[in-house]
Design a protein around this motif. Structure first.
Motif, short mmCIF file in Angstrom:
data_model
loop_
_atom_site.label_atom_id
_atom_site.label_comp_id
_atom_site.label_asym_id
_atom_site.label_seq_id
_atom_site.Cartn_x
_atom_site.Cartn_y
_atom_site.Cartn_z
N GLY A 106 0.85 -1.19 0.00
CA GLY A 106 0.00 0.00 0.00
C GLY A 106 0.88 1.23 0.00
N ALA A 107 0.24 2.40 0.11
CA ALA A 107 1.01 3.65 0.13
C ALA A 107 1.93 3.70 1.34
CB ALA A 107 0.06 4.83 0.16
N THR A 108 1.45 3.18 2.47
CA THR A 108 2.27 3.20 3.69
C THR A 108 3.57 2.44 3.47
OG1 THR A 108 0.28 3.29 5.05
CG2 THR A 108 2.30 2.55 6.15
N GLU A 109 3.45 1.25 2.90
CA GLU A 109 4.68 0.48 2.68
C GLU A 109 5.57 1.16 1.64
OE1 GLU A 109 4.90 -3.48 0.83
OE2 GLU A 109 6.07 -4.08 2.57
N GLU A 135 -0.35 16.43 6.16
CA GLU A 135 -0.06 15.06 5.69
C GLU A 135 -0.76 13.99 6.54
OE1 GLU A 135 1.58 14.69 2.83
OE2 GLU A 135 1.73 16.87 2.86
N HIS A 136 -1.03 12.87 5.89
CA HIS A 136 -1.45 11.65 6.57
C HIS A 136 -0.26 11.12 7.37
CE1 HIS A 136 -2.52 7.34 6.89
NE2 HIS A 136 -3.77 7.69 6.62
N HIS A 137 -0.53 10.44 8.46
CA HIS A 137 0.57 9.90 9.28
C HIS A 137 1.56 9.06 8.47
CE1 HIS A 137 -2.23 10.22 13.06
NE2 HIS A 137 -1.82 11.39 12.62
N ALA A 187 -5.31 16.09 0.30
CA ALA A 187 -5.26 15.85 1.75
C ALA A 187 -6.45 15.00 2.19
CB ALA A 187 -5.30 17.19 2.48
N ASN A 188 -6.16 13.93 2.92
CA ASN A 188 -7.24 12.99 3.25
C ASN A 188 -8.24 13.55 4.24
OD1 ASN A 188 -5.22 12.69 5.36
ND2 ASN A 188 -6.46 10.98 6.07
N ALA A 189 -7.80 14.39 5.18
CA ALA A 189 -8.72 14.86 6.21
C ALA A 189 -9.58 16.03 5.74
CB ALA A 189 -7.96 15.26 7.47
N ILE A 212 5.28 12.49 -4.20
CA ILE A 212 3.87 12.85 -4.08
C ILE A 212 3.11 11.64 -3.53
CG2 ILE A 212 1.79 13.61 -5.29
CD1 ILE A 212 4.00 15.71 -5.33
N ASP A 213 2.37 11.87 -2.43
CA ASP A 213 1.50 10.85 -1.86
C ASP A 213 0.14 11.00 -2.55
OD1 ASP A 213 -0.29 9.36 -0.43
OD2 ASP A 213 0.16 10.25 1.53
N GLY A 214 -0.08 10.14 -3.52
CA GLY A 214 -1.28 10.27 -4.37
C GLY A 214 -2.45 9.40 -3.94
N CYS A 215 -2.40 8.92 -2.69
CA CYS A 215 -3.43 8.00 -2.21
C CYS A 215 -4.86 8.50 -2.44
CB CYS A 215 -3.21 7.83 -0.71
SG CYS A 215 -3.14 6.15 -0.24
N GLN A 216 -5.07 9.80 -2.18
CA GLN A 216 -6.43 10.35 -2.29
C GLN A 216 -6.64 11.04 -3.63
OE1 GLN A 216 -8.80 9.83 -0.18
NE2 GLN A 216 -7.68 9.09 1.59
N ALA A 217 -5.68 10.93 -4.54
CA ALA A 217 -5.81 11.64 -5.82
C ALA A 217 -6.17 10.70 -6.97
CB ALA A 217 -4.52 12.38 -6.15
N PHE A 235 0.57 5.26 -4.20
CA PHE A 235 -0.86 5.15 -3.91
C PHE A 235 -1.22 3.73 -3.49
CE2 PHE A 235 -0.69 4.36 -8.50
CZ PHE A 235 -1.59 3.33 -8.71
N SER A 236 -2.44 3.58 -2.95
CA SER A 236 -2.95 2.28 -2.51
C SER A 236 -4.07 1.82 -3.43
CB SER A 236 -3.53 2.38 -1.09
OG SER A 236 -2.51 2.65 -0.17
N GLY A 237 -4.12 0.52 -3.70
CA GLY A 237 -5.16 0.00 -4.58
C GLY A 237 -6.56 0.10 -4.00
N HIS A 238 -6.68 -0.02 -2.67
CA HIS A 238 -8.02 -0.14 -2.09
C HIS A 238 -8.82 1.16 -2.14
CE1 HIS A 238 -7.23 1.78 1.90
NE2 HIS A 238 -6.00 1.42 1.63
N LYS A 239 -8.16 2.29 -2.35
CA LYS A 239 -8.92 3.55 -2.46
C LYS A 239 -9.33 3.79 -3.91
CE LYS A 239 -6.38 5.45 1.42
NZ LYS A 239 -7.19 5.45 2.62
N LEU A 240 -8.83 2.96 -4.79
CA LEU A 240 -9.09 3.08 -6.23
C LEU A 240 -10.03 1.95 -6.68
CD1 LEU A 240 -8.30 4.54 -8.93
CD2 LEU A 240 -6.34 2.99 -9.06
#
Ligand code: PLP
Length: 420
Positions: A106-109, A135-137, A187-189, A212-217, A235-240
């Motif tokens: 995921g994005a975290t890893e 930023e997200h943690h 920004a996620n929040a 670039i942390d594109g998790c929410q983009a 980015f993470s697959g589960h948000k897509l």
């Protein structure tokens, strides 16, 4: 990936394509506590269309085996599909080469991989990493851990009261010691869309690479890493609309080639002996062990799914839902929207005077409405805004105006109860 849907006009009727897209998501056709489910927690994790579920099921039923090392038919099929998924990701973000796409959990890893591998060879005591207050943690803590170990300094760029990040705020943080700029695309929040193209251009003027942390983009807008000139993009697959357990680190080929392995094990080596081990080139150097094979294939199915609808069309639909929901929420007494940036993605955070966010979330659940409450893994931005948490409603391609109407009606009822 089909782009023909992009040609469809963007002035959408009340139900728009979302009603038919929604029908692709079996989980949404259920009642929660006797009420139709209204799922407004897509920023935490998006639901999965049947096309993704079927692709993974098909793979497990017909083609499953471990990849890369097998000469038998099933292993070859699995390998071909896993590597085809890498190519699908490359096309989706318009990267130049398949070997610039690393599969992670995921994005975290992906960010931990960068901190551990790129960070260890590029950062020394006194060096600085510029992030932002929103930023997200996941884009704070890995750098903080490295900072503790290495004597590196983390420099958060200030946000405005509206939740925007200005170029001046980034500029004010850049020094001759800055070795990396690492910022969210969205920004996620708060839902703020950051001016990442301009931030990258600014950093590059001083030869500073940008993550670039594109998790929410990636779920809300077309992303082109080459047009952005991003050095790294995660980015993470589960948000897509894909499965959990799979994510992506994109890195420019030259940067990845210079990075040491992140984890050691099978599949990332060229040869192993007790006198020494040699490592494969990227991407395999960074994918030790058996990866999430079916999940990569599920992610490719999700990419194909959003591609068939068209990212521009999804963005237009979500813009309309965001505007509709924002206007409705503004009409609710004593409700305050937190994060009012001019450019926002499909997220609304809010508080209601005299009501605790988690009480609002719990009561909304009784109406079948799923929202997230709390700090959203972004405690520094909550602290900056003087809040312990918010209620966050987040939207996806399947969110309809009917969902928003039900949400607003439930919110009015809940507010009345909490303030009675
Ligand atoms: N970055 C942002 C902006 C996020 O919103 C999230 C998850 O909410 C992450 C990173 C971490 O993603 P994951 O938990 O999938 O690794």
């Amino acid at each position: 990936m089909t782009q023909s849907a992009e040609l469809f006009p963007c002035a959408l009727p009340r139900t728009s394509g979302a009603e038919s897209w929604r029908a692709d998501f079996p989980i949404l056709a259920q009642q929660i506590h006797g009420k139709p489910l209204v799922y407004l927690d897509s920023a935490a994790s998006a639901q999965k269309p049947k096309q993704v579920l079927e692709a993974m099921d098909r793979f497990y039923r017909n083609d499953y085996a471990n990849i890369h090392r097998g000469v038998h038919e099933l292993s070859q099929r699995a390998t071909q599909q896993y590597e085809a998924a890498r190519a699908a990701v490359r096309r989706f973000i318009n990267a130049g080469h398949d070997h610039e796409i690393i599969f992670t959990r995921g994005a975290t890893e992906a960010i931990n991989l960068l901190a551990s591998s790129w960070g260890r060879i590029n950062l020394n005591a006194g060096d600085e990493i510029v992030i932002t207050e929103l930023e997200h943690h996941a884009n704070i803590v890995p750098w903080q851990m490295l900072a503790l170990e290495r004597g590196v300094k983390l420099v958060p760029a200030k946000i405005t009261d509206e939740g925007e990040v200005t170029l001046d705020a980034i500029r004010a943080c850049l020094t001759s010691r800055t070795k990396l700029v690492a910022v969210a695309h969205v920004a996620n929040a708060l839902g703020t869309v950051l001016p990442v193209a301009e931030i990258i251009a600014l950093a590059h003027m001083q030869n500073i690479p940008v993550l670039i942390d594109g998790c929410q983009a990636v779920c809300h807008m077309p992303v082109d890493v080459r047009a952005l000139d991003a050095d790294f993009y995660v980015f993470s697959g589960h948000k897509l609309y894909g499965p959990s357990g799979i994510g992506v680190l994109y890195g420019k080929a030259a940067l990845l080639a210079a990075m040491p392995p992140y984890q050691g094990g099978g599949d990332m080596i060229e040869s192993v002996s007790f006198s020494g081990t040699t490592f494969k080139e990227p991407p395999h150097r960074f994918e030790a062990g058996t990866p999430a094979i079916a999940e990569a294939i599920g992610l490719a199915a999700a990419i194909d799914y959003v591609g068939t609808i068209g990212m521009n069309r999804i963005a237009a639909h979500e813009r309309e839902i965001l505007a509709y929901a924002t206007e409705k929420l503004r009409g609710i007494n004593r409700l305050r929207i937190v994060g009012t940036a001019r450019d926002k993605a499909a997220v609304i955070s809010f508080v209601i005077d005299g009501a605790h966010p988690s009480d609002i979330g719990t009561l909304l659940d009784q109406h079948g409405i799923a929202v997230r409450t709390g700090h959203h893994c972004a405690q520094p931005v909550m602290e900056r805004l003087g809040l312990s948490g918010t209620v966050r409603a987040s939207f996806g391609l399947y969110t309809t105006k009917d969902d928003i109407d039900r949400f607003v009606a439930a919110l009015e009822a809940v507010r009345g109860m909490l303030q009675a």
